[in-house]
Design an enzyme around this catalytic site. Structure first.
Site, PDB file in Angstrom:
ATOM      1  N   ASP A 148       0.824  -1.214   0.000  1.00 28.47           N
ATOM      2  CA  ASP A 148       0.000   0.000   0.000  1.00 28.47           C
ATOM      3  C   ASP A 148       0.860   1.266   0.000  1.00 28.47           C
ATOM      4  O   ASP A 148       2.084   1.201   0.119  1.00 28.47           O
ATOM      5  CB  ASP A 148      -0.925  -0.063   1.229  1.00 28.47           C
ATOM      6  CG  ASP A 148      -2.274   0.589   0.986  1.00 28.47           C
ATOM      7  OD1 ASP A 148      -2.404   1.375   0.045  1.00 28.47           O
ATOM      8  OD2 ASP A 148      -3.207   0.309   1.771  1.00 28.47           O
ATOM      9  N   ASP A 203     -10.301   3.671  -3.104  1.00 29.82           N
ATOM     10  CA  ASP A 203     -11.021   2.484  -2.617  1.00 29.82           C
ATOM     11  C   ASP A 203     -12.451   2.391  -3.146  1.00 29.82           C
ATOM     12  O   ASP A 203     -13.154   3.382  -3.288  1.00 29.82           O
ATOM     13  CB  ASP A 203     -11.069   2.498  -1.083  1.00 29.82           C
ATOM     14  CG  ASP A 203      -9.710   2.210  -0.484  1.00 29.82           C
ATOM     15  OD1 ASP A 203      -8.718   2.144  -1.238  1.00 29.82           O
ATOM     16  OD2 ASP A 203      -9.635   2.044   0.744  1.00 29.82           O
TER      17      ASP A 203
END
Ligand code: GLA
Length: 400
Positions: A148, A203
């Site tokens: 990430d 997201d």
């Protein structure tokens, strides 16, 4: 013992000047499950073992799902030598034992880290520990790493992700590398030799067409994510994939929205990483996730993403060239009311310059197969009549 391991780490850092990524690991889009969309930070070995069991008993493994991935928040702290430990309360048996369990079921084990000093969930990230973490992951039997981009201030994305790629490669354990930098730095332009998949957007969330504002960032509904894929299909191919984020099937949308979401991700040759609770799925959810004819569209060996070939009044036709001259076509109804389709194949010539393919029903006659109704529907010499419900799809496969 640990001193020796540290020495080994230093040694293999110096041996990896020609590092590269592992090839042939993702010749079709990866399929699996990830904890984040449904469970967030509530991860434990109990959840992962039960999910592993459910992946087998639900038929998902047979359908092709492979990776069981623990997202953020599995971490405890680093020990005095810097070795990362799992959270002892939630993972009392340790990660090696968990990996052994997943492997004993014929599945593969995935984990999550971050380029920064901290993950998005505030747990220890890999910054400065890349080679040491990679070595630890390989020792645990990790097969997939999602990496990430939180707390990345001052980092160069190409450098940060390439460092972890090199660290993984140095372990000699084939590990799929999933780049999660939300499309911020156009990974499609630089990540092909670095990772096997890269997120193209922020997201996802389980709504049809919403933006959920979290202050400094937003998560996006299915249609919003779909619209952000524009122009990206030329970058995907066997070995490296655009990743429009993990699935929200079974997480609260209607069955038709779930079906549409799943079909579109299949059409996009997207990684299919389920994000629901596999232990208590409804029959409907299970049938969506395991529809083998839709999965075959996603896993087609050519690895070509669909493109929007036509659009009229909220009804879109997405087309995906498949092996053997076949095509998949997805009629998507974005609107609030059902739409009648009267589609004359002969009047709708489709040309895909990127894949160098043409669909010409005046020249070729195709058989029509409805992949959700699981029915053969005649041939392309007749006008195709169907109804596409609101927020739903009709997906067909055309074969000569
Ligand atoms: C980011 C990622 C998500 C998830 C969370 C975990 O938001 O994009 O997919 O991994 O972090 O904290």
């Amino acid at each position: 013992m640990k001193q020796t391991l540290l020495l080994l780490i230093v040694l293999f850092c110096s041996l990896t000047a020609d590092a590269q990524k592992f090839e042939n690991l993702a010749l079709t889009p990866p399929m699996g499950w990830n904890s984040w969309n449904r469970f967030g930070c509530n991860v434990s070995e109990k959840l992962v073992r039960e999910t592993t069991d459910a992946m087998v008993s639900s038929g998902m493994k047979d359908a092709g799902y492979q990776y069981v991935v623990i997202d953020d928040c599995w971490h405890g702290t680093r020990d005095a030598q810097g070795f990362i430990q799992p959270n002892a309360e939630h993972f009392p048996s340790g990660m090696k034992a968990l990996g052994d369990y997943i492997h004993s079921k014929g599945l593969k084990f995935g984990i999550y880290s971050d380029v920064g000093a901290k993950t998005c969930g505030g747990r220890p990230g890999s910054r400065g520990y890349e080679y040491q973490d990679a070595l630890v992951y390989a020792g645990w039997g990790i097969d997939y790493l999602k990496y990430d981009w939180c707390n990345s201030e001052g980092l160069n994305p190409i450098g940060a992700f390439t460092t972890m790629r090199d660290a993984l490669y140095a372990t000699k354990r084939p590990i799929v590398f999933s780049i999660c930098e939300w499309g911020d730095n156009k990974p499609w332009d630089w990540a092909k030799p670095v990772g096997h998949l890269w997120r193209t957007t922020g997201d996802i969330t389980h709504c049809w067409d919403c933006e959920e504002n979290h202050g400094t960032w937003s998560s996006w509904g299915i249609m919003r994510i779909l619209d952000k894929q524009k122009g990206l299909r030329v970058h995907a191919k066997p070995g490296h994939w655009n990743d429009p984020d993990m699935l929200e099937v079974g997480n609260g949308m209607t069955a038709s929205e779930d079906r549409a979401h799943f079909s579109l991700w299949a059409m996009l040759a997207a990684p299919l990483i389920a994000g629901n609770d596999l232990r208590e799925m409804s029959k409907e959810t299970r049938e969506i996730l395991t529809n083998k004819e839709i999965l075959a569209v996603n896993q087609d060996a050519l690895g070509i993403q669909a493109f929007p070939a036509m659009s009229e009044d909220g009804l879109e036709v997405w087309a995906k060239p498949l092996s053997n001259g076949d095509w998949a076509m997805c009629f998507l109804n974005r609107g609030a009311t059902a739409k009648n389709v009267n589609f004359d194949w002969k009047e709708n010539f489709i040309k895909d310059d990127f894949a160098q393919r043409q669909f010409d029903a005046k020249k070729d006659k195709y058989k029509i197969r409805d992949l959700w109704a699981r029915k053969d529907l005649g041939k392309t010499d007749a006008v195709f009549k169907t109804v596409v419900q609101s927020h739903d799809v009709v997906v067909i496969r055309l074969s000569k």
